[in-house]
Design a protein around this motif. Structure first.
Motif, short mmCIF file in Angstrom:
data_model
loop_
_atom_site.label_atom_id
_atom_site.label_comp_id
_atom_site.label_asym_id
_atom_site.label_seq_id
_atom_site.Cartn_x
_atom_site.Cartn_y
_atom_site.Cartn_z
N ASP A 268 0.83 -1.19 0.00
CA ASP A 268 0.00 0.00 0.00
C ASP A 268 0.87 1.25 0.00
OD1 ASP A 268 -2.04 -1.76 0.16
OD2 ASP A 268 -2.53 -1.38 2.26
N TYR B 180 -5.75 1.10 9.93
CA TYR B 180 -4.67 0.94 8.94
C TYR B 180 -3.49 1.84 9.28
CZ TYR B 180 -7.79 -1.55 5.72
OH TYR B 180 -8.61 -2.45 5.14
N ILE B 181 -3.84 3.10 9.58
CA ILE B 181 -2.78 4.08 9.76
C ILE B 181 -2.81 4.56 11.20
CG2 ILE B 181 -1.85 6.28 8.94
CD1 ILE B 181 -3.50 5.62 6.32
N VAL C 72 -10.89 1.85 11.38
CA VAL C 72 -11.75 1.51 10.25
C VAL C 72 -12.80 0.49 10.66
CG1 VAL C 72 -11.70 0.42 7.98
CG2 VAL C 72 -9.94 2.08 8.60
N GLU D 198 -22.79 1.64 3.36
CA GLU D 198 -22.30 2.59 2.38
C GLU D 198 -20.84 2.31 2.04
OE1 GLU D 198 -23.27 6.25 4.32
OE2 GLU D 198 -25.36 5.54 4.28
N SER D 199 -20.43 2.84 0.91
CA SER D 199 -19.04 2.69 0.52
C SER D 199 -18.14 3.35 1.57
CB SER D 199 -18.88 3.32 -0.86
OG SER D 199 -17.60 3.82 -1.00
N GLY D 200 -17.10 2.64 1.96
CA GLY D 200 -16.20 3.16 2.98
C GLY D 200 -16.60 2.77 4.39
N SER D 201 -17.66 1.95 4.51
CA SER D 201 -18.10 1.59 5.86
C SER D 201 -17.27 0.45 6.47
CB SER D 201 -19.59 1.23 5.85
OG SER D 201 -19.82 0.19 4.92
N GLY D 202 -16.39 -0.15 5.66
CA GLY D 202 -15.48 -1.15 6.23
C GLY D 202 -15.77 -2.58 5.84
N LYS D 203 -16.62 -2.80 4.83
CA LYS D 203 -17.01 -4.16 4.45
C LYS D 203 -15.80 -4.94 3.91
CE LYS D 203 -19.93 -2.57 1.40
NZ LYS D 203 -19.71 -1.11 1.50
N THR D 204 -15.08 -4.32 2.97
CA THR D 204 -13.92 -5.00 2.39
C THR D 204 -12.88 -5.27 3.48
OG1 THR D 204 -14.28 -3.96 0.26
CG2 THR D 204 -12.07 -4.78 0.69
N SER D 205 -12.66 -4.27 4.32
CA SER D 205 -11.67 -4.45 5.39
C SER D 205 -12.05 -5.63 6.27
CB SER D 205 -11.62 -3.19 6.26
OG SER D 205 -11.35 -2.08 5.45
N TYR E 36 -4.72 -8.43 5.97
CA TYR E 36 -4.28 -7.43 6.95
C TYR E 36 -4.43 -8.04 8.33
CZ TYR E 36 -4.49 -4.05 3.18
OH TYR E 36 -4.26 -3.38 2.01
N GLN F 262 -12.79 -7.25 -4.68
CA GLN F 262 -13.52 -6.16 -5.31
C GLN F 262 -12.84 -5.72 -6.61
OE1 GLN F 262 -14.12 -3.12 -2.43
NE2 GLN F 262 -15.66 -2.07 -3.63
N1 LIG Z 1 -5.18 -0.36 2.52
C1 LIG Z 1 -5.73 0.66 3.16
N2 LIG Z 1 -4.94 1.56 3.80
C2 LIG Z 1 -5.49 2.59 4.46
N3 LIG Z 1 -6.79 2.82 4.55
C3 LIG Z 1 -7.64 1.99 3.92
C4 LIG Z 1 -7.14 0.87 3.20
N4 LIG Z 1 -8.19 0.19 2.69
C5 LIG Z 1 -9.31 0.86 3.08
N5 LIG Z 1 -8.98 1.95 3.81
C6 LIG Z 1 -9.92 2.87 4.45
O1 LIG Z 1 -10.78 2.09 5.27
C7 LIG Z 1 -12.10 2.51 5.17
C8 LIG Z 1 -13.02 1.34 4.84
O2 LIG Z 1 -12.73 0.89 3.54
P1 LIG Z 1 -13.34 -0.43 2.93
O3 LIG Z 1 -13.18 -1.52 3.91
O4 LIG Z 1 -12.75 -0.60 1.59
O5 LIG Z 1 -14.87 -0.04 2.81
P2 LIG Z 1 -16.01 -0.66 1.91
O6 LIG Z 1 -15.54 -1.95 1.36
O7 LIG Z 1 -17.17 -0.79 2.84
O8 LIG Z 1 -16.31 0.34 0.85
C9 LIG Z 1 -12.16 3.63 4.16
O9 LIG Z 1 -12.22 4.83 4.86
C10 LIG Z 1 -10.85 3.52 3.45
O10 LIG Z 1 -10.35 4.79 3.13
#
Ligand SMILES: Nc1ncnc2c1ncn2[C@@H]1O[C@H](COP(=O)(O)OP(=O)(O)O)[C@@H](O)[C@H]1O
Ligand SMILES: [Mg+2]
Length: 585
Positions: free
Chosen positions: A119, A353-354, A360, A379-386, A395, A426
């Motif tokens: 990243d 993450y940071i 997150v 919503e997008s950015g809510s943390g689903k992928t994370s 991670y 994704q």
């Molecule tokens: N690799 C990463 N490094 C830093 N921040 C991240 C990273 N991936 C996602 N984020 C942050 O984590 C938050 C959740 O992201 P994500 O899990 O992708 O949400 P979703 O899948 O629900 O859209 C977002 O605010 C995004 O900016």
């Protein structure tokens, strides 16, 4: 950041580590050394030959010398040729073997670094480390060894000869020699800094090129040519500047040394011809001395550049070794995750993450049972992928734990954990390979065609693949550019289906498909989900109405869980999301 603060390694540690790469090549090294010794001896013999050549052949007209000297000249050059070849060939052999080894180690490192490392890294720079730094390191190592052995032996041989011919003149020379050395040393001190700058700027150059190549479409559409041109001009110019600075320092060595050589020669000639200080020398002895002296300057000059060569290698080595020393993904688990998967449990999971940015994921807890399908919405950015990325340990969470079959996932070996998970991410990543190879990617054994086609049919990919002229052998291009977004996704789904793992993770896997195709893929997947534990991040809410549990996420928190019917029954976040979606055409 995952890289910890390393104490700056000392130059000698770095150099020792560098030399350790040469150790395995003892045999080749012995050949090279033998060649160098032979080479050094011929240099001294050639200078020594001046005496019988001039005194014997020319002055005294000695018959024996007249016959022998030409033969010896040829002999010397035969030996010199063979020895020179052996030393160059075997040193180069070692050099390239070291480059290969270093590249292999760095490449393997890249395969095991934590996701987070990538990243924050520029891929251009990472590439440059393998291609450029490793070469520079190995070159420096073999050049310095050549200098240390061949040139120092040559210098010793020639000096011995000079003392033999006239110790007084040799002493004269020895007074002048170190002065030359001092001046050269001054210059070479600047090398290390310049050399490191060159590497960094090579990394920058690669980085800009790589972005321009990868981003060619964006650049065109957003008219970024000029920005890219300017950026490239900047780094390209900087690289030129650093290289010129290095060249200037290197080239300054030559005239400065030649001046000093001329002065030395003048003094020696004066001392020798004015008499008094030295014993009387024959013409042959004097020429032998002067030849040795002149032959001496080349190896001496290289010996004085030894330091700069070493510095070069150290500068390149430091970056390389720093990469090799980065911590790989933690894989301390010893248990093997076996089928069947009975439960997956998220327990108070937190992720950040940071370091000083907000978390997150906060305190996420979930219980998933065998064979269930759990859908994540929000919503997008809510943390689903994370959230789903944590399961295959792409991670590492900062708080809480995830348990599979009651055991923390960190207790399983990474290989067995990941073996159990089929994942459609994704952003689909495809290799520049045939469709068949992309789908069978990572399969240990050869995949039979029927299984492959079966997986593609389930993913609703078979029909479009068959329409390509090359069918399953169609090359997809860099990152799959030859395919549409929806086609790419279906190839990725087929890849996941083929993996046949007990846990299936789908992150907006059908987002690029039209509703009709999505419905077909969905049908195929639903049969599959019956026998698997599935985590699905939903793009369209209509696709998840049959999920066993819907998890509603908002700003990193789980705000609601329940089935579709339960959640629709009251005034929930989910119902509002649902209404928003249904309003869309
Ligand atoms: N690799 C990463 N490094 C830093 N921040 C991240 C990273 N991936 C996602 N984020 C942050 O984590 C938050 C959740 O992201 P994500 O899990 O992708 O949400 P979703 O899948 O629900 O859209 C977002 O605010 C995004 O900016
Ligand atoms: Mg996402």
């Amino acid at each position: 950041m995952t890289s910890s603060d390393h104490a700056e390694p000392s130059a000698s540690t770095t150099y020792k580590r560098l030399l350790s790469y040469i150790k395995p090549f003892k045999k080749q090294f012995a050949y090279a050394i033998a060649g160098m010794i032979g080479y050094a001896i011929t240099e001294a013999s050639f200078a020594a030959l001046m005496k019988p050549l001039l005194d014997g052949s020319f002055v005294e007209q000695d018959r024996q010398a007249i016959l022998l000297v030409p033969i010896i000249i040829i002999l010397i050059f035969v030996v010199r040729g063979v020895a020179g070849f052996a030393s160059t060939y075997y040193m180069s052999w070692i050099g390239w073997s070291v480059i290969k080894q270093l590249r292999k180690e760095v490449f393997n490192k890249y395969l095991t670094l934590p996701t987070q490392f990538y990243d924050n890294a520029s891929s251009g720079e990472l590439i440059s480390r393998i291609t450029f730094n490793s070469q520079r390191v190995a070159q420096a190592a073999s050049t310095t060894l050549t200098i240390m052995v061949r040139d120092s032996l040559t210098a010793i041989g020639l000096l011995a000869l000079m003392f033999y011919q006239s110790w007084q003149l040799s002493l004269c020379f020895l007074i002048i020699g170190p002065i030359i050395g001092l001046i050269v040393d001054r210059v070479s001190r600047q090398f290390r800094a310049v050399s490191r700058n060159i590497q960094d700027s090579m990394g920058e150059v690669s980085h800009v090129i790589q972005e321009a190549v990868d981003g060619s479409r964006v650049i065109k559409i957003f008219g970024g040519q000029e920005t890219e041109e300017n950026q490239f001009e900047l780094v390209n110019e900087r690289n030129r500047e650093f290289n010129m600075r290095e060249t200037a320092i290197r080239a300054l060595n030559v005239p400065v040394i030649q001046m000093l050589v001329a002065i030395a020669l003048a003094i020696i000639v004066y001392v020798a011809s004015s008499g008094g200080i030295t014993d009387r020398l024959s013409v042959g002895e004097f020429m032998s001395f002067v030849t040795a002296m002149l032959l001496l300057f080349q190896p001496l000059r290289r010996l004085t550049s030894l330091n700069s060569q070493i510095q070069n290698g150290i500068a390149a080595g430091e970056t390389l070794f720093a990469t090799l020393d980065l911590a790989s993904e933690q894989d301390l688990g010893t248990q093997t995750l076996l089928k069947p998967i009975n439960t997956i449990e998220y327990k108070n999971v937190g992720l950040q993450y940071i370091h000083d940015k907000p978390a997150v994921l906060n305190n996420v807890s979930l219980n998933i049972n065998a064979g269930e399908t759990v859908a994540f919405v929000g919503e997008s950015g809510s943390g689903k992928t994370s959230l789903v990325n944590l399961l295959p340990r792409l991670y590492e969470m900062n708080e809480g734990e995830i348990l599979i079959n009651g055991v923390p996932i960190t207790d399983y070996t990474l290989a067995s954990l990941r073996e159990s998970i089929a994942y459609v991410s994704q952003d689909v990543m495809l290799f520049n390979e045939s469709i068949a190879n992309n789908i069978a990617y990572g399969s240990a054994s050869a995949v039979d065609e029927a299984t492959l086609i079966e997986a593609c049919k389930t993913a609703h990919a078979h029909d479009f693949i068959m329409q390509f002229p090359d069918q399953y052998e169609t090359m997809v291009g860099e990152n799959g550019v030859m395919l549409s977004g929806g086609q790419r996704q279906r190839v990725a789904i087929a890849r996941a289906i083929l993996k046949n793992a007990p846990i299936l993770v789908l992150d907006e896997a059908t987002s690029a498909l039209d509703t009709e195709s999505e419905r077909k893929v969905q049908e195929g997947l639903e049969a599959l989900m019956q026998t698997r534990t599935t985590l699905v991040v939903a793009h369209r809410l209509s696709t998840i109405e049959r999920a066993n549990m819907i998890v509603v996420m908002d700003k990193g928190n789980v705000v609601e869980t329940g089935t579709h019917t339960e959640l629709m029954a009251s005034d929930t976040h989910y119902r509002r999301l649902h209404q928003l979606h249904s309003d869309k055409p």
